[in-house]
Design a protein around this motif. Structure first.
Motif, short mmCIF file in Angstrom:
data_model
loop_
_atom_site.label_atom_id
_atom_site.label_comp_id
_atom_site.label_asym_id
_atom_site.label_seq_id
_atom_site.Cartn_x
_atom_site.Cartn_y
_atom_site.Cartn_z
N LEU A 13 0.92 -0.93 -0.13
CA LEU A 13 0.21 0.27 0.13
C LEU A 13 1.04 1.21 -0.03
O LEU A 13 2.17 1.34 1.25
N THR A 15 0.43 5.09 -1.19
CA THR A 15 -0.86 6.01 -0.97
C THR A 15 -0.32 7.41 -1.59
O THR A 15 0.58 8.20 -0.27
N LEU A 17 -0.02 11.86 -1.70
CA LEU A 17 -0.14 12.87 -0.64
C LEU A 17 0.04 14.36 -1.14
O LEU A 17 2.11 14.35 -1.24
N GLY A 42 -2.13 7.47 5.71
CA GLY A 42 -1.94 6.51 5.06
C GLY A 42 -2.73 4.49 5.75
O GLY A 42 -2.51 4.24 4.53
N GLU A 45 -5.90 4.33 4.26
CA GLU A 45 -6.01 3.90 3.14
C GLU A 45 -5.97 2.78 3.58
O GLU A 45 -6.41 1.94 2.31
N TYR A 46 -5.01 2.29 4.15
CA TYR A 46 -5.02 0.78 4.43
C TYR A 46 -5.09 0.32 4.89
O TYR A 46 -6.16 -1.18 4.44
N ARG A 48 -8.64 0.57 4.49
CA ARG A 48 -9.54 1.04 2.72
C ARG A 48 -9.48 -0.35 1.95
O ARG A 48 -10.46 -1.30 1.49
N ALA A 49 -8.18 -0.32 1.58
CA ALA A 49 -7.86 -1.37 1.19
C ALA A 49 -7.65 -2.88 1.60
O ALA A 49 -7.95 -4.55 0.74
N ASP A 94 4.35 10.14 -0.96
CA ASP A 94 4.15 8.78 -1.26
C ASP A 94 4.42 8.22 0.49
O ASP A 94 5.28 8.76 0.33
#
Length: 163
Positions: A13, A15, A17, A42, A45-46, A48-49, A94
């Protein structure tokens, strides 16, 4: 001189920014406390994934369903930030995130904050798992551990826990 390992290796992961003006001090560099907020982006998003990879297809609310899906939630217990270089206003960063270790009631999250290939910060966060109904710390959900282990490129270490 030794070759430096790619700071993106092992992270599934990552993401993006963009640094906003409001996150900078008068010198135009990111104020130190914001790196923890970046790590939290982060982590979001982790999660979420992770939920997207493991949830039923008909479930729409991925973040709201985390607690229902995995049978618990987490709090930050400890944060360790290693500042190596400064990000600046409008930098595209990132945020690389992975879970590296599970204990009985906790787990460790590793975050690399990068600008291109430059490693700006290394953040290690320890989370404790809790039951939202009681606000009591409980063992990390086996379903969560399994989902993370399936998701990660590098399987998280498991602490030896005696009963």
């Amino acid at each position: 001189m030794t070759e430096q390992k790619n700071p993106r290796d092992g992270f599934r992961l990552i993401t993006p920014l963009r640094v906003r003006y409001a996150e900078c001090d008068l010198q135009g560099i990111v104020f130190n406390a914001h790196y923890l907020a970046f790590a939290d982006v982060g982590m979001t998003e982790y999660m979420r994934a992770l939920v997207a990879a493991d949830r039923p297809r008909d479930e729409k609310d991925m973040l709201g369903s985390f607690t229902r899906h995995f049978g618990g939630d987490n709090w930050v217990r400890h944060a360790d930030v290693d500042y190596r270089a400064s990000a600046k206003a409008d930098d595209l960063l990132d945020i690389a995130v992975r879970i590296t270790r599970f204990g009985r009631t906790s787990y460790t999250l590793l975050v690399h904050i990068l600008r291109g290939e430059e490693l700006l910060n290394v953040i290690k966060l320890t989370y404790v798992w809790f039951d939202p109904a009681t606000d009591q710390v409980t063992p990390v959900s086996a379903k969560f551990i399994e989902a993370v282990s399936d998701f990660e490129i590098i399987r998280p270490e498991r602490a030896v826990v005696s009963a």
